[in-house]
Design a protein around this motif. Structure first.
Motif, PDB file in Angstrom:
ATOM      1  N   ALA A  74       0.838  -1.196   0.000  1.00 27.06           N
ATOM      2  CA  ALA A  74       0.000   0.000   0.000  1.00 27.06           C
ATOM      3  C   ALA A  74       0.875   1.249   0.000  1.00 27.06           C
ATOM      4  CB  ALA A  74      -0.911   0.000   1.225  1.00 27.06           C
ATOM      5  N   GLU A  75       0.608   2.128  -0.948  1.00 26.54           N
ATOM      6  CA  GLU A  75       1.324   3.400  -0.963  1.00 26.54           C
ATOM      7  C   GLU A  75       0.709   4.332   0.077  1.00 26.54           C
ATOM      8  OE1 GLU A  75       1.467   5.165  -4.780  1.00 26.54           O
ATOM      9  OE2 GLU A  75       2.368   3.422  -5.764  1.00 26.54           O
ATOM     10  N   ILE A  76       1.568   5.096   0.733  1.00 26.54           N
ATOM     11  CA  ILE A  76       1.081   6.078   1.695  1.00 26.54           C
ATOM     12  C   ILE A  76       0.869   7.380   0.932  1.00 26.54           C
ATOM     13  CG2 ILE A  76       1.565   7.303   3.831  1.00 26.54           C
ATOM     14  CD1 ILE A  76       3.167   4.921   4.756  1.00 26.54           C
ATOM     15  N   ALA A  77      -0.293   7.473   0.287  1.00 28.84           N
ATOM     16  CA  ALA A  77      -0.599   8.644  -0.537  1.00 28.84           C
ATOM     17  C   ALA A  77      -1.249   9.732   0.308  1.00 28.84           C
ATOM     18  CB  ALA A  77      -1.522   8.233  -1.675  1.00 28.84           C
ATOM     19  N   GLN A  78      -1.118  10.961  -0.127  1.00 29.09           N
ATOM     20  CA  GLN A  78      -1.754  12.094   0.524  1.00 29.09           C
ATOM     21  C   GLN A  78      -2.731  12.691  -0.496  1.00 29.09           C
ATOM     22  OE1 GLN A  78      -1.220  12.574   3.706  1.00 29.09           O
ATOM     23  NE2 GLN A  78       0.434  11.060   3.792  1.00 29.09           N
ATOM     24  N   PRO A  79      -3.980  12.207  -0.517  1.00 32.45           N
ATOM     25  CA  PRO A  79      -4.927  12.658  -1.537  1.00 32.45           C
ATOM     26  C   PRO A  79      -5.361  14.100  -1.301  1.00 32.45           C
ATOM     27  CG  PRO A  79      -6.035  11.319   0.094  1.00 32.45           C
ATOM     28  CD  PRO A  79      -4.574  11.262   0.434  1.00 32.45           C
ATOM     29  N   SER A  80      -5.868  14.722  -2.356  1.00 32.88           N
ATOM     30  CA  SER A  80      -6.455  16.046  -2.182  1.00 32.88           C
ATOM     31  C   SER A  80      -7.702  15.897  -1.316  1.00 32.88           C
ATOM     32  CB  SER A  80      -6.812  16.651  -3.544  1.00 32.88           C
ATOM     33  OG  SER A  80      -7.713  15.804  -4.245  1.00 32.88           O
ATOM     34  N   LEU A  81      -7.923  16.850  -0.411  1.00 35.56           N
ATOM     35  CA  LEU A  81      -8.968  16.718   0.593  1.00 35.56           C
ATOM     36  C   LEU A  81      -9.919  17.908   0.529  1.00 35.56           C
ATOM     37  CD1 LEU A  81      -6.751  15.546   3.591  1.00 35.56           C
ATOM     38  CD2 LEU A  81      -8.081  14.127   2.025  1.00 35.56           C
ATOM     39  N   CYS A  82     -11.172  17.622   0.816  1.00 32.50           N
ATOM     40  CA  CYS A  82     -12.189  18.663   0.858  1.00 32.50           C
ATOM     41  C   CYS A  82     -13.390  18.121   1.613  1.00 32.50           C
ATOM     42  CB  CYS A  82     -12.593  19.096  -0.549  1.00 32.50           C
ATOM     43  SG  CYS A  82     -13.216  17.726  -1.561  1.00 32.50           S
ATOM     44  N   ALA A  83     -14.321  19.007   1.954  1.00 35.24           N
ATOM     45  CA  ALA A  83     -15.537  18.573   2.626  1.00 35.24           C
ATOM     46  C   ALA A  83     -16.284  17.583   1.741  1.00 35.24           C
ATOM     47  CB  ALA A  83     -16.421  19.775   2.940  1.00 35.24           C
ATOM     48  N   GLY A  84     -16.778  16.504   2.339  1.00 33.18           N
ATOM     49  CA  GLY A  84     -17.478  15.468   1.601  1.00 33.18           C
ATOM     50  C   GLY A  84     -16.590  14.336   1.128  1.00 33.18           C
ATOM     51  N   ARG A  85     -15.271  14.504   1.212  1.00 33.32           N
ATOM     52  CA  ARG A  85     -14.361  13.445   0.764  1.00 33.32           C
ATOM     53  C   ARG A  85     -14.391  12.293   1.765  1.00 33.32           C
ATOM     54  NH1 ARG A  85      -9.761  13.306  -2.695  1.00 33.32           N
ATOM     55  NH2 ARG A  85      -9.347  11.093  -3.000  1.00 33.32           N
ATOM     56  N   ARG A  86     -14.501  11.063   1.261  1.00 35.95           N
ATOM     57  CA  ARG A  86     -14.451   9.887   2.141  1.00 35.95           C
ATOM     58  C   ARG A  86     -13.217   9.071   1.806  1.00 35.95           C
ATOM     59  NH1 ARG A  86     -18.759   4.906   2.634  1.00 35.95           N
ATOM     60  NH2 ARG A  86     -17.693   4.264   0.716  1.00 35.95           N
ATOM     61  N   LEU A  87     -12.486   8.691   2.831  1.00 35.86           N
ATOM     62  CA  LEU A  87     -11.287   7.875   2.688  1.00 35.86           C
ATOM     63  C   LEU A  87     -11.542   6.533   3.357  1.00 35.86           C
ATOM     64  CD1 LEU A  87      -8.634  10.569   3.715  1.00 35.86           C
ATOM     65  CD2 LEU A  87      -9.391   9.994   1.409  1.00 35.86           C
ATOM     66  N   VAL A  88     -11.214   5.451   2.665  1.00 37.93           N
ATOM     67  CA  VAL A  88     -11.410   4.101   3.209  1.00 37.93           C
ATOM     68  C   VAL A  88     -10.049   3.446   3.383  1.00 37.93           C
ATOM     69  CG1 VAL A  88     -12.446   1.837   2.861  1.00 37.93           C
ATOM     70  CG2 VAL A  88     -13.665   3.896   2.107  1.00 37.93           C
ATOM     71  N   PHE A  89      -9.725   3.081   4.611  1.00 42.18           N
ATOM     72  CA  PHE A  89      -8.480   2.378   4.928  1.00 42.18           C
ATOM     73  C   PHE A  89      -8.839   0.948   5.311  1.00 42.18           C
ATOM     74  CE2 PHE A  89      -7.660   6.852   5.900  1.00 42.18           C
ATOM     75  CZ  PHE A  89      -6.447   7.070   5.253  1.00 42.18           C
ATOM     76  N   ARG A 144     -12.554  -5.218   6.816  1.00 42.58           N
ATOM     77  CA  ARG A 144     -12.052  -4.642   8.072  1.00 42.58           C
ATOM     78  C   ARG A 144     -11.491  -3.254   7.743  1.00 42.58           C
ATOM     79  NH1 ARG A 144      -9.707 -10.587   9.012  1.00 42.58           N
ATOM     80  NH2 ARG A 144     -11.300 -11.349  10.460  1.00 42.58           N
ATOM     81  N   THR A 145     -12.311  -2.228   7.913  1.00 41.84           N
ATOM     82  CA  THR A 145     -11.931  -0.897   7.485  1.00 41.84           C
ATOM     83  C   THR A 145     -12.210   0.145   8.560  1.00 41.84           C
ATOM     84  OG1 THR A 145     -14.064  -0.184   6.550  1.00 41.84           O
ATOM     85  CG2 THR A 145     -12.659  -1.551   5.147  1.00 41.84           C
ATOM     86  N   VAL A 146     -11.558   1.294   8.376  1.00 41.34           N
ATOM     87  CA  VAL A 146     -11.958   2.526   9.055  1.00 41.34           C
ATOM     88  C   VAL A 146     -12.171   3.551   7.948  1.00 41.34           C
ATOM     89  CG1 VAL A 146     -11.341   4.344  10.669  1.00 41.34           C
ATOM     90  CG2 VAL A 146     -10.730   1.973  11.182  1.00 41.34           C
ATOM     91  N   ARG A 147     -13.373   4.154   7.947  1.00 44.41           N
ATOM     92  CA  ARG A 147     -13.783   5.071   6.889  1.00 44.41           C
ATOM     93  C   ARG A 147     -13.916   6.482   7.456  1.00 44.41           C
ATOM     94  NH1 ARG A 147     -17.222   1.510   2.991  1.00 44.41           N
ATOM     95  NH2 ARG A 147     -16.146  -0.471   3.326  1.00 44.41           N
ATOM     96  N   LEU A 148     -13.188   7.420   6.851  1.00 46.31           N
ATOM     97  CA  LEU A 148     -13.186   8.804   7.309  1.00 46.31           C
ATOM     98  C   LEU A 148     -13.946   9.659   6.300  1.00 46.31           C
ATOM     99  CD1 LEU A 148     -10.501   7.471   8.533  1.00 46.31           C
ATOM    100  CD2 LEU A 148      -9.695   9.815   8.769  1.00 46.31           C
ATOM    101  N   THR A 149     -14.951  10.397   6.782  1.00 47.15           N
ATOM    102  CA  THR A 149     -15.684  11.341   5.946  1.00 47.15           C
ATOM    103  C   THR A 149     -15.445  12.731   6.500  1.00 47.15           C
ATOM    104  OG1 THR A 149     -17.370   9.671   5.433  1.00 47.15           O
ATOM    105  CG2 THR A 149     -17.909  11.986   4.983  1.00 47.15           C
ATOM    106  N   LEU A 150     -14.987  13.643   5.651  1.00 49.58           N
ATOM    107  CA  LEU A 150     -14.621  14.991   6.076  1.00 49.58           C
ATOM    108  C   LEU A 150     -15.774  15.963   5.876  1.00 49.58           C
ATOM    109  CD1 LEU A 150     -11.075  15.074   4.405  1.00 49.58           C
ATOM    110  CD2 LEU A 150     -11.684  14.275   6.694  1.00 49.58           C
ATOM    111  N   SER A 151     -15.855  16.960   6.735  1.00 45.89           N
ATOM    112  CA  SER A 151     -16.906  17.969   6.614  1.00 45.89           C
ATOM    113  C   SER A 151     -16.374  19.302   7.119  1.00 45.89           C
ATOM    114  CB  SER A 151     -18.166  17.566   7.419  1.00 45.89           C
ATOM    115  OG  SER A 151     -17.849  17.441   8.785  1.00 45.89           O
ATOM    116  N   GLY A 152     -17.097  20.365   6.757  1.00 50.49           N
ATOM    117  CA  GLY A 152     -16.712  21.690   7.213  1.00 50.49           C
ATOM    118  C   GLY A 152     -16.167  22.551   6.102  1.00 50.49           C
ATOM    119  N   PRO A 153     -15.733  23.777   6.449  1.00 50.04           N
ATOM    120  CA  PRO A 153     -15.170  24.686   5.439  1.00 50.04           C
ATOM    121  C   PRO A 153     -14.025  24.011   4.703  1.00 50.04           C
ATOM    122  CG  PRO A 153     -15.522  25.836   7.502  1.00 50.04           C
ATOM    123  CD  PRO A 153     -15.760  24.380   7.792  1.00 50.04           C
ATOM    124  N   SER A 154     -13.968  24.251   3.403  1.00 43.78           N
ATOM    125  CA  SER A 154     -13.012  23.487   2.610  1.00 43.78           C
ATOM    126  C   SER A 154     -12.546  24.270   1.402  1.00 43.78           C
ATOM    127  CB  SER A 154     -13.654  22.185   2.138  1.00 43.78           C
ATOM    128  OG  SER A 154     -12.804  21.470   1.259  1.00 43.78           O
TER     129      SER A 154
END
Length: 392
Positions: free
Chosen positions: A258-273, A379-389
């Motif tokens: 797995a590459e440790i990437a740093q994706p572009s982020l904004c409100a509404g973006r969901r990341l699945v690990f 087996r995941t942890v899913r992060l959903t971002l919100s707020g000013p972006s």
């Protein structure tokens, strides 16, 4: 580096190591016990593995086994493993009339072992470790009267046969689940009480990228569980085996990392690990396998959250469908909490993080009954971002 180091030099180096382990005259003067029954060396001779070689740490075992007239065999590992005809349960002849002659014969026999191992060449694509272990078992039992020591000198990352650790998710899978999978399908390697020593598990050569330490440890745990389930007595030598691999036209598939990437982020973006990512967990626990790698994977998320006081993250944990529903929900929540704590450690205020566990009841669940790799995806942890972006 050339394909083969001259055998005379290799034999000289090993002879020095052999001589250091005990007296030169008689078998009882050797300072370590010989193999119980036959001694069989299972040696990787394929791409992505260090060149076939014998580490000095095995010198005393080889010397004492030769002195005790134990049969010695070598099995080469590639896509079509086979017994090396030069050492197929060979018992070396030794002159026992005087100490000098005996020492000379033991040293010459040790040189023959070195020559056989270093002379292994791949002649097919792949690395079928399970088949190689089956061949080693049969050779050991037939040559040693049912007792043997099997030493495996290989990364143990098969890409063919009944177990393919190079496929996504498998090298990080739960060792018990992998052993269950092989046992259900009747493909556990037979061990029948033989002693196995695993040397250099997870240590690779180019073009395979080095495995993270946590993954190497898990591969060792997988093979320990698989072999013990088949009846073996298993020890793991943690010393690394490193160096160039063979120059060969035959290929062996690599383990995807797995590459440790740093994706572009904004409100509404969901990341699945998922559990094959840098945020994988130790089996049946909320302990991150690689806290340093997890922190690196979360660094961009932490930077984004710290960038504006109004930004938040919802963290949802999911699990495979193993155990009862309440246990799944509890474990998935603890894992989401562990990721939240990792973000707090990166400077994110705990109040900006909302944590939930849903077990195996979630959209996108992959049927995983009896499939260790599919369970890793669930087996995941899913992060959903919100707020000013800023825009993605």
């Amino acid at each position: 580096m050339s394909r083969l180091v001259p055998v005379a030099l290799a034999a000289t180096a090993l002879t020095a190591a052999l001589a250091a382990c005990g007296g030169p005259a008689v078998p009882t003067g050797v300072d370590c016990a010989p193999a119980e029954g036959a001694l069989v060396l299972v040696v990787g001779a394929h791409a992505n593995a260090p060149l076939p070689d014998i580490p000095a740490s095995l010198g005393c075992l080889i010397r004492s086994s030769i002195a005790a007239h134990r049969p010695i065999g070598v099995v080469g590992v590639d896509g079509t493993p086979e017994v090396d005809p030069r050492l197929a349960g060979k018992v070396f002849s030794l002159r026992t009339g005087n100490s000098a002659a005996l020492t000379q014969d033991i040293n010459a026999a040790a040189g023959s072992v070195v020559s056989a191992v270093r002379g292994l060449h791949p002649d097919s694509d792949g690395a079928d470790v399970v088949s190689a272990l089956g061949i080693a078992h049969d050779l050991a039992v037939s040559a040693g009267g049912g007792h043997a020591t099997v030493v495996v000198l290989d990364p143990m990352l098969p890409d063919s046969g009944p177990l393919k650790l190079t496929e996504p998710g498998w090298a990080g899978a739960d060792p018990t689940e992998v052993a269950d999978h092989l046992e259900r399908s009747g493909q556990l390697p037979r061990a029948d009480g033989l002693s196995y020593e695993l040397v250099g598990v997870g240590y690779t050569a180019a073009p395979q990228q080095p495995l993270p330490a946590a993954m190497r440890d898990n591969v060792s745990a997988i093979w320990t569980e698989v072999l013990r389930r088949g009846g073996a007595i298993v020890t793991v030598d943690p010393a690394p085996r490193q160096g160039d691999g063979p120059i060969t036209p035959f290929t062996t598939r690599t383990v995807p990392l797995a590459e440790i990437a740093q994706p572009s982020l904004c409100a509404g973006r969901r990341l699945v690990f998922d559990n094959a990512s840098a945020l994988g967990f130790v089996a049946d626990s909320a302990e991150l396998r690689d806290p340093t790698g997890a922190a690196a994977a979360l660094a961009g998320v932490a930077d984004w959250l710290r960038g504006d006081a109004g930004r938040r993250a919802d963290l949802v944990g999911t699990t495979a469908r193993v155990g009862d529903s309440a246990g799944q929900v509890a474990l998935s929540r603890r894992r989401a909490e562990a990721v939240a704590q990792a973000l707090v450690g990166l400077g994110v205020a705990a109040g900006r993080l909302h944590v939930e566990g849903v077990g195996s009841d979630f959209d996108g669940y992959v049927p995983d009954a009896g499939d260790p790799a599919a369970r890793q995806l669930n087996r995941t942890v899913r992060l959903t971002l919100s707020g000013p972006s800023t825009s993605c």
